[in-house]
Design an enzyme around this catalytic site. Structure first.
Site, PDB file in Angstrom:
ATOM      1  N   GLY A 197       0.845  -1.201   0.000  1.00  0.00           N
ATOM      2  CA  GLY A 197       0.000   0.000   0.000  1.00  0.00           C
ATOM      3  C   GLY A 197       0.868   1.234   0.000  1.00  0.00           C
ATOM      4  O   GLY A 197       2.067   1.169  -0.248  1.00  0.00           O
ATOM      5  N   ASN A 198       0.267   2.373   0.249  1.00  0.00           N
ATOM      6  CA  ASN A 198       1.027   3.614   0.386  1.00  0.00           C
ATOM      7  C   ASN A 198       0.274   4.527   1.332  1.00  0.00           C
ATOM      8  O   ASN A 198      -0.900   4.302   1.631  1.00  0.00           O
ATOM      9  CB  ASN A 198       1.274   4.253  -0.993  1.00  0.00           C
ATOM     10  CG  ASN A 198      -0.008   4.725  -1.646  1.00  0.00           C
ATOM     11  OD1 ASN A 198      -0.659   5.629  -1.155  1.00  0.00           O
ATOM     12  ND2 ASN A 198      -0.391   4.094  -2.746  1.00  0.00           N
ATOM     13  N   PRO A 199       0.943   5.562   1.839  1.00  0.00           N
ATOM     14  CA  PRO A 199       0.309   6.344   2.916  1.00  0.00           C
ATOM     15  C   PRO A 199      -0.686   7.421   2.476  1.00  0.00           C
ATOM     16  O   PRO A 199      -1.033   8.298   3.263  1.00  0.00           O
ATOM     17  CB  PRO A 199       1.510   6.986   3.629  1.00  0.00           C
ATOM     18  CG  PRO A 199       2.576   7.040   2.614  1.00  0.00           C
ATOM     19  CD  PRO A 199       2.331   5.966   1.606  1.00  0.00           C
ATOM     20  N   SER A 200      -1.194   7.344   1.249  1.00  0.00           N
ATOM     21  CA  SER A 200      -2.182   8.355   0.835  1.00  0.00           C
ATOM     22  C   SER A 200      -3.396   8.294   1.766  1.00  0.00           C
ATOM     23  O   SER A 200      -3.911   7.226   2.066  1.00  0.00           O
ATOM     24  CB  SER A 200      -2.620   8.070  -0.606  1.00  0.00           C
ATOM     25  OG  SER A 200      -3.789   8.784  -0.899  1.00  0.00           O
ATOM     26  N   ALA A 234      -3.799   7.634  -5.372  1.00  0.00           N
ATOM     27  CA  ALA A 234      -2.415   7.166  -5.477  1.00  0.00           C
ATOM     28  C   ALA A 234      -2.455   5.655  -5.698  1.00  0.00           C
ATOM     29  O   ALA A 234      -2.259   4.880  -4.764  1.00  0.00           O
ATOM     30  CB  ALA A 234      -1.656   7.515  -4.204  1.00  0.00           C
TER      31      ALA A 234
END
Ligand code: CTP
Length: 418
Positions: free
Chosen positions: A222-225, A289
């Protein structure tokens, strides 16, 4: 902003709920925006708040009863509404541009749904031909009773706009749904009806948040968006009159009221959701994102920790904007975002060209006050026709408005149909 509602007559119905103490704020904001506010109270409402409060704030006399012994009759009201003699013969109901009932008890909702007119307010409301907003406030069990739920459905089907109550501590001491909506949200809803937005009639699809690519049943890439930027764009587009579809990965945010919300997991799912909307949209804002890579294989069972290193082969996911670029039709606007840590403008221009965007918003998360998880953003907005503007440290709501304004300009919408 000051005289946004000049010339608009708003009938504000107040019924007998403790939440009536919040209504003066609504009157005062509408009046300061230039609206002519005529407050109509039920007898029960006067037990919670004095008519004098509303008379002082609105500058108009308050109507409570149908009968002549009260000091204000319909004729005076018509005058108060029209401010000139020409409309004297027109009923208050016809002169009103908007009616709001806030707070609305189960009783007035029932009367409106059932066609009962036994006091001034219920009679007025039945005669109204203008848009009507109803902001319920009551105990959670009453709100959720079959009678009230069915009456609210009936009103919605007839085109009455219900401003959904919020959750919290209720007057009864219980905690739950039933609190009068935020007075500012009620004023915003009134503004949305009375002032046609520059996105009225447009369908705007916004993507937000991260996508997640599974590694095994309990892990993902995942990513921190946080989704804040996309949610802000969706909210502002709604306020400016657009019909909004918000397609989002996992976030902790509440979708804005009025948007159609589509929850997705992976980049593939986000692509499918966007492509499903593509034939009907006027503008796509890709604020999400999406993950650019996914594991080549998803393990069927949880991967146990054994070796010191673990290699996961990643393969490219679909690029949503590139797919949209190849399928979109003439006149459909596309706004992309770029995250660049150096050479922001040249890199963003390249992306704008490659993905056939109308507008690209670039930010550098390494600059303080920009990027993931922050409440403010610093961004440069670049348009297809040469526009390039850097927006200083602004809230994501403000940036959302700037982006929409530039997109409307870039697409030439403002020129013909506003
Ligand atoms: N985007 C997309 N599909 C993806 C990844 C990103 O449509 N699979 C969109 C984003 O929503 C954003 C834009 O592409 O609007 C730019 O994303 P960014 O990550 O900055 O650029 P990439 O195109 O992925 O290129 P790179 O990572 O090489 O900078």
């Amino acid at each position: 902003m000051e005289n946004l509602l000049a010339g608009k007559a708003v009938v504000l119905g107040v019924t007998g709920s403790i939440a009536a103490f919040k209504t003066p704020h609504i009157v005062s904001r509408l009046a300061s925006l230039g609206a002519n506010v005529i407050v109509v109270m039920t007898e029960n409402a006067t037990r919670f708040i004095a008519p004098l409060t509303f008379e002082t704030l609105s500058g108009n006399e308050v109507v409570v009863s149908m009968w002549p012994e009260t000091k204000v009759g319909v004729a005076e009201l018509e005058e108060a509404v029209s401010g000139d003699d020409r409309l004297k013969h027109v009923a208050l109901a016809e002169a009103a541009d908007l009616a709001i009932v806030a707070p609305a008890t189960a009783n007035i909702i029932g009367k409106m749904a059932g066609g009962i007119a036994d006091d001034f307010l219920s009679t007025e409301l039945m005669a109204m031909t203008c848009p009507v907003l109803v902001a319920p406030a009551m105990n959670v069990n009453m709100l959720e009773s079959d009678a009230v739920a069915e009456n609210l459905t009936t009103l919605k089907e007839r085109g009455v706009r219900i401003i959904e109550p919020g959750e919290g501590r209720l007057a009864s001491g219980a905690v739950g749904r039933g609190r009068l909506a935020d007075p500012d949200a009620i004023v915003d809803a009134a503004l949305a009806v009375l002032v046609p937005g520059d996105l009225a009639g447009k369908r705007v699809v916004v993507t937000a948040g991260p996508t997640e690519e599974p590694i095994d049943p309990v892990r993902h890439i995942g990513n921190p968006s946080t989704g804040k930027m996309g949610f802000a764009v969706a909210e502002r587009a709604l306020s400016r009159g657009a019909e909004v579809v918000l397609i989002s990965g996992r976030t902790a945010l509440e979708p804005p009221v009025g948007a159609r919300f589509v929850r997705v997991g992976t980049t593939r799912e986000m692509l499918d959701a966007v492509l499903a909307e593509l034939p009907e949209l006027h503008m796509l804002v890709m604020a999400a994102a999406p993950a650019d890579y996914r594991p080549a294989e998803v393990a069927e069972h949880k991967i146990k920790k054994r070796a010191d290193t673990l290699n996961i082969q990643l393969v490219r996911t679909e690029d949503i904007l590139s797919e949209v670029a190849s399928k979109k039709q003439l006149g459909q606007g596309v706004v992309g975002f770029a995250v660049e840590t150096r050479d922001e403008v040249p890199n963003a221009r390249k992306k704008l060209e490659e993905k056939s965007l109308d507008l690209i918003v670039v930010n550098n998360p390494m600059v303080e006050g920009a990027g993931f998880g922050t409440d403010t953003n610093i961004a440069t907005v670049i348009g297809r026709t040469g526009l390039e503007e850097t927006v200083g440290r602004v809230s994501k709501d403000e940036l959302a408005d700037v982006i929409l304004t530039f997109a409307i300009r870039e697409l030439g919408w403002g020129k013909t149909d506003g």
